[in-house]
Write a protein that holds these residues in place. Sequence first.
Motif, PDB file in Angstrom:
ATOM      1  N   ILE A 237     -21.036   7.958  19.835  1.00  0.00           N
ATOM      2  CA  ILE A 237     -19.711   8.232  19.269  1.00  0.00           C
ATOM      3  C   ILE A 237     -19.077   9.443  19.955  1.00  0.00           C
ATOM      4  O   ILE A 237     -17.873   9.469  20.232  1.00  0.00           O
ATOM      5  CB  ILE A 237     -19.802   8.435  17.752  1.00  0.00           C
ATOM      6  N   ARG A 238     -19.893  10.448  20.269  1.00  0.00           N
ATOM      7  CA  ARG A 238     -19.363  11.637  20.948  1.00  0.00           C
ATOM      8  C   ARG A 238     -18.694  11.287  22.267  1.00  0.00           C
ATOM      9  O   ARG A 238     -17.719  11.930  22.676  1.00  0.00           O
ATOM     10  CB  ARG A 238     -20.493  12.635  21.226  1.00  0.00           C
ATOM     11  N   VAL A 239     -19.241  10.299  22.977  1.00  0.00           N
ATOM     12  CA  VAL A 239     -18.671   9.917  24.277  1.00  0.00           C
ATOM     13  C   VAL A 239     -17.216   9.496  24.112  1.00  0.00           C
ATOM     14  O   VAL A 239     -16.361   9.821  24.945  1.00  0.00           O
ATOM     15  CB  VAL A 239     -19.491   8.768  24.909  1.00  0.00           C
ATOM     16  N   THR A 240     -16.937   8.786  23.025  1.00  0.00           N
ATOM     17  CA  THR A 240     -15.570   8.312  22.778  1.00  0.00           C
ATOM     18  C   THR A 240     -14.680   9.411  22.229  1.00  0.00           C
ATOM     19  O   THR A 240     -13.559   9.620  22.694  1.00  0.00           O
ATOM     20  CB  THR A 240     -15.603   7.129  21.793  1.00  0.00           C
ATOM     21  N   THR A 241     -15.183  10.137  21.234  1.00  0.00           N
ATOM     22  CA  THR A 241     -14.335  11.130  20.562  1.00  0.00           C
ATOM     23  C   THR A 241     -14.040  12.347  21.430  1.00  0.00           C
ATOM     24  O   THR A 241     -13.035  13.025  21.213  1.00  0.00           O
ATOM     25  CB  THR A 241     -14.996  11.592  19.257  1.00  0.00           C
ATOM     26  N   CYS A 242     -14.880  12.639  22.432  1.00  0.00           N
ATOM     27  CA  CYS A 242     -14.666  13.843  23.227  1.00  0.00           C
ATOM     28  C   CYS A 242     -13.390  13.773  24.048  1.00  0.00           C
ATOM     29  O   CYS A 242     -12.868  14.802  24.484  1.00  0.00           O
ATOM     30  CB  CYS A 242     -15.870  14.099  24.135  1.00  0.00           C
ATOM     31  N   TYR A 243     -12.856  12.557  24.267  1.00  0.00           N
ATOM     32  CA  TYR A 243     -11.638  12.438  25.062  1.00  0.00           C
ATOM     33  C   TYR A 243     -10.423  13.026  24.345  1.00  0.00           C
ATOM     34  O   TYR A 243      -9.409  13.309  24.976  1.00  0.00           O
ATOM     35  CB  TYR A 243     -11.389  10.974  25.417  1.00  0.00           C
ATOM     36  N   GLU A 244     -10.522  13.210  23.024  1.00  0.00           N
ATOM     37  CA  GLU A 244      -9.431  13.829  22.274  1.00  0.00           C
ATOM     38  C   GLU A 244      -9.734  15.281  21.933  1.00  0.00           C
ATOM     39  O   GLU A 244      -9.018  15.899  21.153  1.00  0.00           O
ATOM     40  CB  GLU A 244      -9.159  13.023  21.000  1.00  0.00           C
ATOM     41  N   ASP A 245     -10.811  15.815  22.499  1.00  0.00           N
ATOM     42  CA  ASP A 245     -11.202  17.201  22.248  1.00  0.00           C
ATOM     43  C   ASP A 245     -11.017  17.995  23.537  1.00  0.00           C
ATOM     44  O   ASP A 245     -11.762  17.822  24.502  1.00  0.00           O
ATOM     45  CB  ASP A 245     -12.667  17.253  21.791  1.00  0.00           C
ATOM     46  N   ALA A 246     -10.030  18.863  23.558  1.00  0.00           N
ATOM     47  CA  ALA A 246      -9.682  19.598  24.773  1.00  0.00           C
ATOM     48  C   ALA A 246     -10.825  20.484  25.272  1.00  0.00           C
ATOM     49  O   ALA A 246     -10.899  20.793  26.466  1.00  0.00           O
ATOM     50  CB  ALA A 246      -8.443  20.452  24.533  1.00  0.00           C
ATOM     51  N   SER A 247     -11.737  20.891  24.394  1.00  0.00           N
ATOM     52  CA  SER A 247     -12.827  21.768  24.807  1.00  0.00           C
ATOM     53  C   SER A 247     -13.810  21.073  25.743  1.00  0.00           C
ATOM     54  O   SER A 247     -14.593  21.730  26.430  1.00  0.00           O
ATOM     55  CB  SER A 247     -13.579  22.288  23.577  1.00  0.00           C
ATOM     56  N   TRP A 248     -13.772  19.724  25.790  1.00  0.00           N
ATOM     57  CA  TRP A 248     -14.661  18.979  26.678  1.00  0.00           C
ATOM     58  C   TRP A 248     -13.938  18.464  27.915  1.00  0.00           C
ATOM     59  O   TRP A 248     -14.531  17.739  28.710  1.00  0.00           O
ATOM     60  CB  TRP A 248     -15.289  17.789  25.935  1.00  0.00           C
ATOM     61  N   ASN A 249     -12.692  18.830  28.125  1.00  0.00           N
ATOM     62  CA  ASN A 249     -11.948  18.348  29.285  1.00  0.00           C
ATOM     63  C   ASN A 249     -12.666  18.696  30.588  1.00  0.00           C
ATOM     64  O   ASN A 249     -12.978  19.865  30.854  1.00  0.00           O
ATOM     65  CB  ASN A 249     -10.541  18.958  29.309  1.00  0.00           C
ATOM     66  N   GLY A 250     -12.923  17.688  31.395  1.00  0.00           N
ATOM     67  CA  GLY A 250     -13.536  17.907  32.692  1.00  0.00           C
ATOM     68  C   GLY A 250     -15.015  18.232  32.668  1.00  0.00           C
ATOM     69  O   GLY A 250     -15.598  18.520  33.716  1.00  0.00           O
ATOM     70  N   LYS A 251     -15.654  18.166  31.497  1.00  0.00           N
ATOM     71  CA  LYS A 251     -17.049  18.572  31.372  1.00  0.00           C
ATOM     72  C   LYS A 251     -17.960  17.403  31.038  1.00  0.00           C
ATOM     73  O   LYS A 251     -17.539  16.421  30.424  1.00  0.00           O
ATOM     74  CB  LYS A 251     -17.202  19.627  30.261  1.00  0.00           C
ATOM     75  N   LEU A 252     -19.212  17.544  31.437  1.00  0.00           N
ATOM     76  CA  LEU A 252     -20.260  16.674  30.933  1.00  0.00           C
ATOM     77  C   LEU A 252     -20.664  17.160  29.543  1.00  0.00           C
ATOM     78  O   LEU A 252     -20.546  18.344  29.225  1.00  0.00           O
ATOM     79  CB  LEU A 252     -21.479  16.716  31.858  1.00  0.00           C
TER      80      LEU A 252
END
Length: 344
Positions: A237-252
């Motif tokens: 689920i994190r893989v999908t939801t991280c796209y709307e979380d700016a803190s994970w932009n560009g990160k693994l």
Amino acid sequence: MIVVGGLPFSTDSPSSSSSQSSESDTLFGLIEHPILVSASRSFKCMQERKVSAFDDSASKYVYIFQREYATVDPAIVHYVGTDEATTCVGLVIRNRRNGMTSVAHMDSPTIVDIGLTQMLSLVVDHGFDAELDVHLIGGFDDVTLNHANGSTISQSHAKLDGYSFPLCAKILNTLQRRQEKFHIQTLFVLGHNTKRDSQGNAYPIFTGFLVETSTGSLIPASFDRTSRCPDEIVRRIRVTTCYEDASWNGKLLETYDTQTDRFVIAPCRWSLHQLRIIMTLQHLSDAEILLTCSTSPSAEASDFVETLRRQWNYLIKQPEWRETFHKKQARVFERTADGGWKRC
């Protein structure tokens, strides 16, 4: 800097200047390199290993999902691996001196630059002196090449589409630009990792691998549900939801704690907007879900749709993310004596 067979790799030639080189030059040059072609043939001939948590409880494994990475210490972890990579690419970077091994499951060119820095943070410990072995496995021939001059490859006029080619090109160009020495050992991607059925449809030969950390050797591998752990559904689920979380932009996605040999699943939020999309998707047929949710519908594993439906059912039953991440705290798992995982 990329090294192959002990020699620095370069796409420069007397008849071309660097300004004329396209971003595809490095990939084209490496994928046709005789040493790497030979390595791909050898890898292709290997028997794929089926990994189950019940097979070898004496060995310690770390499994990573899409967009995750993990750096493991060979003194603690025996094997690290990933699978389910169709248009994604599995990247392995291993320090020859101390065996520290980082594995990432890259799914987009946008995470390559920062992702490589994340991977190298615990692998390179003394500036740029480390000698690093590198393997790329995954991605297949989902690209169409339309050449301006018929059957010959004209890189400057080739129209590239698909997902695998841009990702492979980005990874290799980024490695080439960095100052560390990356010894490419395996480049089992694109055409090397492609098989076709009687209708000419393309499929990846292997979608996963396992690294033996003590030796650095790789074998093709696939994992069952018992070995894709811990916290499978939440991590997916994190893989999908991280796209709307700016803190994970560009990160693994950071998941595994190298020093403590624990999984630390950082909190992620799912929104009402995402839940509304899920409520719509769940009513689609299996075929429609494949076409809507996959970058390679014909190449997915048989349990792809079932896995998505399990994620959606979880979110529908737990619409409030704070119920999963109590008090906004990470979900922490430690290894048990029998090789499994338990929630702290």
